[in-house]
Every structure is written in C-alpha cells, then in structure tokens.
Design a protein around this motif. Structure first.
Motif, PDB file in Angstrom:
ATOM      1  N   VAL A  18      -2.846  -6.275   3.966  1.00  0.00           N
ATOM      2  CA  VAL A  18      -1.732  -5.410   3.565  1.00  0.00           C
ATOM      3  C   VAL A  18      -0.498  -5.843   4.342  1.00  0.00           C
ATOM      4  N   ALA A  62      -3.660  -2.982   8.908  1.00  0.00           N
ATOM      5  CA  ALA A  62      -3.066  -3.521   7.688  1.00  0.00           C
ATOM      6  C   ALA A  62      -3.179  -5.037   7.653  1.00  0.00           C
ATOM      7  N   ILE A 105       3.301  -1.461   4.248  1.00  0.00           N
ATOM      8  CA  ILE A 105       2.749  -0.109   4.168  1.00  0.00           C
ATOM      9  C   ILE A 105       3.883   0.858   3.864  1.00  0.00           C
ATOM     10  N   HIS A 132      -4.647   5.950   2.804  1.00  0.00           N
ATOM     11  CA  HIS A 132      -5.130   5.905   4.192  1.00  0.00           C
ATOM     12  C   HIS A 132      -4.793   7.210   4.906  1.00  0.00           C
ATOM     13  N   VAL A 188       0.412   5.508   2.757  1.00  0.00           N
ATOM     14  CA  VAL A 188      -0.330   5.377   4.013  1.00  0.00           C
ATOM     15  C   VAL A 188       0.157   6.438   4.992  1.00  0.00           C
ATOM     16  N   LEU A 202      -7.023   1.128   5.092  1.00  0.00           N
ATOM     17  CA  LEU A 202      -6.213  -0.082   5.154  1.00  0.00           C
ATOM     18  C   LEU A 202      -7.060  -1.347   5.208  1.00  0.00           C
ATOM     19  N   ASP A 237       0.845  -1.199   0.000  1.00  0.00           N
ATOM     20  CA  ASP A 237       0.000   0.000   0.000  1.00  0.00           C
ATOM     21  C   ASP A 237       0.879   1.248   0.000  1.00  0.00           C
TER      22      ASP A 237
END
Length: 419
Positions: A82, A77, A85, A302, A57, A324, A54
């Motif tokens: 996820v 997450a 991050i 996020h 974030v 997330l 991701d």
C-alpha cells in the motif's frame, strides 16, 4: 531514484493489460526510456503493479496511539504494498477542524514513509448535528468528508451538508446503514444469528440507508461515495443511480469479499465487523459487482483494536479488523478463485480510488509517479498475527493459509520495503 525493473509481469489497470517487459523510473516517475546509470532490479517474472491506494484506513492519532501510530501504520502499509493510505477522521478527538487536520498531516509526513491523504469529519465531533467548515478543511488538505460508521440520522443536516459540499466540489463518503435498525447489531439476521443468539440486523438496513442517500443525491447533485456495499439487495439501487447519471461510486472492505457469516462460529470476535459479515450469497453477489465494475473500490477498512477491546463477549467486543498487510493476499483469493483477473482487481485496489480522490496514482503510464509494488501472487504462507507490523493484531486471518507475498514497495521511486 533512477531504476529499471527488468523482466516484470506488468499489471496496468488503466489499460486493463498484463504483459511481460521492463519498466523505467527517472527522478521518481515512470518514463518510456531507460535512464543512464539506473539501478537494475531483476523481477524474474514477478508481478509489478501500481501501489495500492487504500481508502478508509484508521490511524489512531490523535488519541489512541497505543492502537496504531502513523509510524506503525506506514510500516504495515509498505509491507502490504500500500503506497497511499487515505485516513479516516474517527479519531479522538475527531478530525473536524483545520488545526487537528494540520497536526495529523505533520505527523504523517514525519513518520509514515508512505503517502497519506487525510479525510475530515462531515459534522462536528461526528455527532450528526452541525456540519464542519468544509471549505477551510479543504484548504487544509482534506480529500473527502465522512462521519465514518456514525450515520447522519438527521436528513436535514445531511442534505445541507451535501448541498454545501456540491458547491465546493467536495466528496462525501457515507456509511449506508439505517441507524435505527442497525443499532446494537452484532450479526446479520438469519438462521445463524438465531442459533448463536446474537442481536442481528437485516441486510435491508443497508438498502434503506443507500436508498435515502441516493434520494438526497438526486436532490443536491453532490459527489458521493458509499464506503461499504456488502449485500445483494443494495446492488440494484446502486446500479440505477449510476445509470441515472448520479455522481456516485461505491466500495467494499476486503473482509466482506473473502469471509461470510459462518466465520463467526465460536463467537470469534476478530470476525466482528461493521457492518457484520453477510451470507455466502451476498458475498458472491458483491464479488461479481466488483468484477463488473458496479462496485468501484476495494479497501482494507483497517480498524485497529487492542486486545482488551476484542477479548470480550461477542456482543460487547469492539468491531473492526486490521488489514493493511493482509489486503493484497486476501484480494488475490478472488483471482485464484477465478472471479477476476489481476488488471480488474487492481482497477478496484488502485486506479479507481485514485481517480475518485483526484490523486496522481494507480497507473503505470509514463509520467505517473513510481508508486509500485512487486509481488509473487503464488507464494504461499501461513499468517501469524504477531508478525504484523501494526500495533494491533486483530486480524481474522490469523492462522490462515494465504497466497501472495510482497517482494518490494516503492514510493516515488524510493524503496520503502524492504527498508
């Protein structure tokens, strides 16, 4: 750490394939042959894919731990599949020195439970006046450089930063909005914004910002990623830039792929984003660009905000939404609607962001780290924002019917969800 995932629907974005079979893990990495004495996990035909990477974030450390900490972001997450991050530097203070970056890295390693890759600011204090010490920050572990949603308006400053970044091979992440037109905007211009009396901005502001940055890329040859392409008008220059061989990639937030400007009806501030939600025509054009690969990356963007920041008149409320935990089920809407298959979706969620940042992730090939998510793409549920692991609960999907449940998440072969 030695595992055998049996009878899984394996989603590999690198080979663009989906197949039913087994996957084996030894010492935290994917291997071809089953290890002796491995724990067997019966997937019962559920989907097994690389963990999501991701990009973008916000974790509110330092400065605003009441909104989100590395501990709460890590739990969110893991629950959302996820496994990596990539954090933004728009903290208080901004992550613009090696000392602040090292503090963040220590906090992440101690508390997050998932992989954390930090980005650093491009200019000091994200003020757009003086570039940071890019080389020192790279040595401290910065994966990319960005001022996030504060556009560097001074073209001379940005061109110098891009030139310096090119010499070091650093990736610059830009927010493509023309800052003068965008200032104070809360909605996309059109009949809807006029009806609701909201200050608005034309999607052309995105096109203008992208055109400027592409011109600077032609001049400097830097590596560049546009964090959010949300309008149809920005797609032709992006396509031309790629065709001309510029080192440019682009991303889009999940909310702009699954929501449109009409969702703001009732002045619902959980739908206030930056850039603002676009028309349905823009949304569909951007979805198609993801399906074809013109837009490379899907991220949650996020952005935790507390209740006091959102429970304000629409124009005054803070922008942004948490994502997330909702990224995966929201992204699966694109599959359920027939816009793309799972392998294509995972190319944008995992493989492409990993490649762009030079991370060892995003694939199921032998030798890759066992960062994995097991999920049921058809499991229905009603989202209740108060069940989210994030400290902040500002999701536009509160009360929405969604499909797609994470059954398990592993980082380096270690189960992080359920714990």
């Amino acid at each position: 750490m030695d595992l055998t995932f049996r009878d899984a629907r394996l989603i590999d974005p690198e080979t663009a394939t989906e197949r039913r079979g087994d996957l084996h893990v030894r010492a935290g990495r994917i291997v071809s042959d089953p290890p002796d004495g491995a724990e067997v996990i019966d997937c019962a035909g559920k989907c097994l894919a690389p963990g999501i990477v991701d990009l973008g974030v916000k974790v509110s450390e330092p400065g605003e731990r009441h909104k989100e900490s590395f501990r709460s972001a890590g739990r969110a997450a893991a629950r959302g599949g996820v496994t990596t991050i990539v954090t933004r530097p728009d903290t208080d203070p901004a992550i613009d020195t090696p000392e602040v970056l090292e503090f963040v890295a220590r906090r992440a390693q101690a508390d997050a439970g998932v992989n954390v890759v930090p980005m650093a600011a491009l200019t000091k204090g994200r003020a757009g006046a003086e570039m940071v010490e890019i080389g020192l920050l790279m040595d401290a572990g910065a994966a990319a450089f960005t001022d996030c949603d504060r556009v560097v308006a001074d073209t001379r400053v940005l061109s110098r930063a891009l030139t310096y970044a090119r010499g070091l091979g650093a990736l610059v992440v830009g927010h493509v909005q023309e800052p003068g037109l965008s200032r104070g905007a809360a909605a996309t211009s059109g009949k809807f914004a006029s009806l609701y009396g909201l200050p608005s901005v034309s999607p052309m502001a995105e096109r203008m910002g992208l055109d400027r940055d592409i011109s600077l890329l032609e001049m400097t040859g830097a590596r560049y990623h546009a964090d959010q392409i949300t309008s149809a008008r920005a797609l032709p220059p992006l396509e031309r830039a790629k065709a001309n061989g510029l080192d440019i990639t682009a991303g889009v937030g999940i909310h702009h792929l699954t929501l449109n400007e009409m969702d703001v009806s009732g002045y619902r501030t959980f739908f206030k984003l930056k850039p603002p939600l676009r028309s349905e025509e823009d949304r569909l054009a951007v979805v198609e660009a993801v399906a074809t690969g013109l837009i490379d990356v899907i991220s949650s963007m996020h952005t935790p905000q507390d209740e006091e920041s959102k429970r304000l008149p629409f124009e005054e409320a803070a922008s942004g939404a948490v994502g997330l935990e909702t990224l995966l089920p929201a992204a699966l809407r694109l599959v359920h609607a027939g816009h793309m298959d799972l392998a294509t979706l995972w190319r944008a969620l995992s493989l492409n962001p990993a490649k762009r940042l030079g991370l060892d992730a995003g694939t199921l090939v032998p030798g890759a780290p066992a960062d994995l998510v097991l999920f049921d793409p058809h499991a229905p549920f009603l989202l209740d924002r108060f069940t989210l692991a994030s400290k902040s609960k500002n999701t536009p999907f509160d009360g929405a019917r969604m499909e797609g449940r994470v059954k398990g998440t592993w980082v380096g072969g270690r189960r992080v969800y359920p714990a």
